[in-house]
Design an enzyme around this catalytic site. Structure first.
Site, PDB file in Angstrom:
ATOM      1  N   ARG A   1       0.839  -1.198   0.000  1.00 41.76           N
ATOM      2  CA  ARG A   1       0.000   0.000   0.000  1.00 41.76           C
ATOM      3  C   ARG A   1       0.877   1.252   0.000  1.00 41.76           C
ATOM      4  NH1 ARG A   1      -2.037  -3.597   3.949  1.00 41.76           N
ATOM      5  NH2 ARG A   1      -4.143  -4.372   3.518  1.00 41.76           N
TER       6      ARG A   1
ATOM      7  N   LYS B   1      -1.880  -2.573   8.033  1.00 40.50           N
ATOM      8  CA  LYS B   1      -3.007  -2.097   8.828  1.00 40.50           C
ATOM      9  C   LYS B   1      -2.983  -2.737  10.203  1.00 40.50           C
ATOM     10  CE  LYS B   1      -6.205  -0.948   5.068  1.00 40.50           C
ATOM     11  NZ  LYS B   1      -7.544  -1.186   4.478  1.00 40.50           N
TER      12      LYS B   1
ATOM     13  N   HIS C   1      -3.123   2.684  -5.602  1.00 41.97           N
ATOM     14  CA  HIS C   1      -4.013   1.577  -5.256  1.00 41.97           C
ATOM     15  C   HIS C   1      -4.331   0.721  -6.487  1.00 41.97           C
ATOM     16  CE1 HIS C   1      -6.640  -0.569  -2.571  1.00 41.97           C
ATOM     17  NE2 HIS C   1      -7.639  -0.461  -3.422  1.00 41.97           N
TER      18      HIS C   1
ATOM     19  N   ARG D   1      -1.608  -1.609  -6.979  1.00 38.21           N
ATOM     20  CA  ARG D   1      -1.741  -2.741  -6.057  1.00 38.21           C
ATOM     21  C   ARG D   1      -2.703  -3.776  -6.662  1.00 38.21           C
ATOM     22  NH1 ARG D   1      -1.501  -4.399  -0.545  1.00 38.21           N
ATOM     23  NH2 ARG D   1      -3.497  -4.986   0.384  1.00 38.21           N
TER      24      ARG D   1
ATOM     25  N   HIS E   1      -3.653  -9.276   3.553  1.00 39.30           N
ATOM     26  CA  HIS E   1      -5.076  -9.357   3.870  1.00 39.30           C
ATOM     27  C   HIS E   1      -5.296 -10.301   5.052  1.00 39.30           C
ATOM     28  CE1 HIS E   1      -6.430  -8.092  -0.440  1.00 39.30           C
ATOM     29  NE2 HIS E   1      -6.223  -7.058   0.344  1.00 39.30           N
TER      30      HIS E   1
ATOM     31  N   TYR F   1     -10.082  -9.582  -6.322  1.00 37.88           N
ATOM     32  CA  TYR F   1      -9.199  -9.430  -7.473  1.00 37.88           C
ATOM     33  C   TYR F   1      -9.427 -10.510  -8.520  1.00 37.88           C
ATOM     34  CZ  TYR F   1      -6.679  -6.347  -4.288  1.00 37.88           C
ATOM     35  OH  TYR F   1      -6.354  -5.350  -3.415  1.00 37.88           O
TER      36      TYR F   1
END
Length: 303
Positions: free
Chosen positions: A148, A172, A242, A245, A268, A277
């Site tokens: 990211r 994150k 993004h 990504r 993730h 995706y």
């Protein structure tokens, strides 16, 4: 005196490990509702409210013409706050218990094609000097690792392991993951470090990516960089870090990568997040299916 909102912010930061940016966003949403509640219902305390008050706030947000996605995000902040109050036994029932999110249209993120990526990489193929070397590395690193934008900007010198060809990324909720880098990227990391060391002044010593003035790069710079380069080769509406990504994940899946492996590389927490995706690689999957299945060849002959 500490309030429930103060305790909520501490809970998000220290127990949930949310980033300062996310904690601030939650706090801003609570303040927005608090101001609305005081103005329209003459009540300062948002801990004890009814759904009609919240619904009036939602209607006022819609009237400002912000998207349903943005409204849902703001309401999600309230939901999290009332879950916290339930958890700490400050309330017995959430006023949002039966709330249903506003309908939103699913936006499909269109990745760059391999041809478009190759065209951009060709533009930066022979960098000279600090800025060109840095810019090429940023583009290559985003495309070959899928990290990211915030993760890229948060990279520190201690996170770069050139001998092992890995980088440590803080994702994150402060989750760490180790990502392998290709040999060509490892070489670029080494070259960039040489250019970085030649800067006259380095203010933010710990951070890996810097401006020519020696300070940490900001998010708008990286967005402008990606948008600028890809605008020369692509007519797609969105040209952002993004999307790069998305491109990373899509190209891996198109070339046979395992979904679980892509999930780990992207950082993730669930496979469901990665599966968004797979729609991009559906056409490729159809080709593989037709070529691999025993009935595929006969099907092609009949067309």
């Amino acid at each position: 005196m500490a309030t429930n909102q103060d305790a909520f912010r501490d809970y998000l930061q220290f127990e949930k490990n949310y980033s300062p940016h996310t904690v601030k966003a939650y706090g801003d949403d609570l303040t927005s509702f608090e101001v609305f509640n005081k103005t329209h219902f003459n009540e300062e305390n948002i801990d004890q409210v009814n759904y009609n008050q919240i619904r009036s706030w939602i209607v006022s947000l819609i009237d400002t013409k912000i998207s349903n996605v943005s409204v849902n995000r703001k309401v999600a902040s309230l939901k999290a706050y009332y879950r916290f109050l339930l958890k700490t036994k400050q309330i017995e029932i959430s006023p949002l218990l039966k709330h249903k999110a506003l309908k939103t249209s699913k936006i499909i993120q269109i990745p760059f094609s391999e041809k478009e990526v190759d065209a951009v990489l060709h533009q930066v193929d022979h960098p000279t000097g600090f800025e060109e070397t840095r810019n090429k590395l940023i583009i290559d690193l985003l495309y070959t690792t899928g990290i990211r934008r915030a993760e890229l900007l948060g990279l520190k010198l201690v996170n770069i392991n050139i001998p092992n060809k890995t980088i440590k990324v803080i994702g994150k909720r402060n989750k760490e993951r180790i990502i392998p880098v290709l040999p060509i990227i490892s070489t670029q990391l080494f070259q960039y470090l040489g250019e970085r060391d030649s800067l006259d002044v380095i203010v933010d010593q710990d951070y890996f990516f810097l401006s020519k003035k020696g300070v940490k790069l900001n998010e708008s710079f990286v967005y402008r960089l990606i948008n600028s380069y890809f605008s020369t080769v692509s007519a797609k509406v969105k040209k952002s870090p993004h999307i790069l990504r998305h491109t990373f994940a899509t190209h891996l899946l198109n070339n046979g990568a395992d979904l679980n492996s892509v999930k780990e590389l992207l950082g993730h927490s669930s496979l469901a997040s990665t599966q968004v995706y797979t729609h991009n690689s559906l056409s490729e999957l159809k080709n593989v299916y037709k070529n691999a299945h025993p009935r595929g060849e006969s099907d092609l002959k009949n067309k």
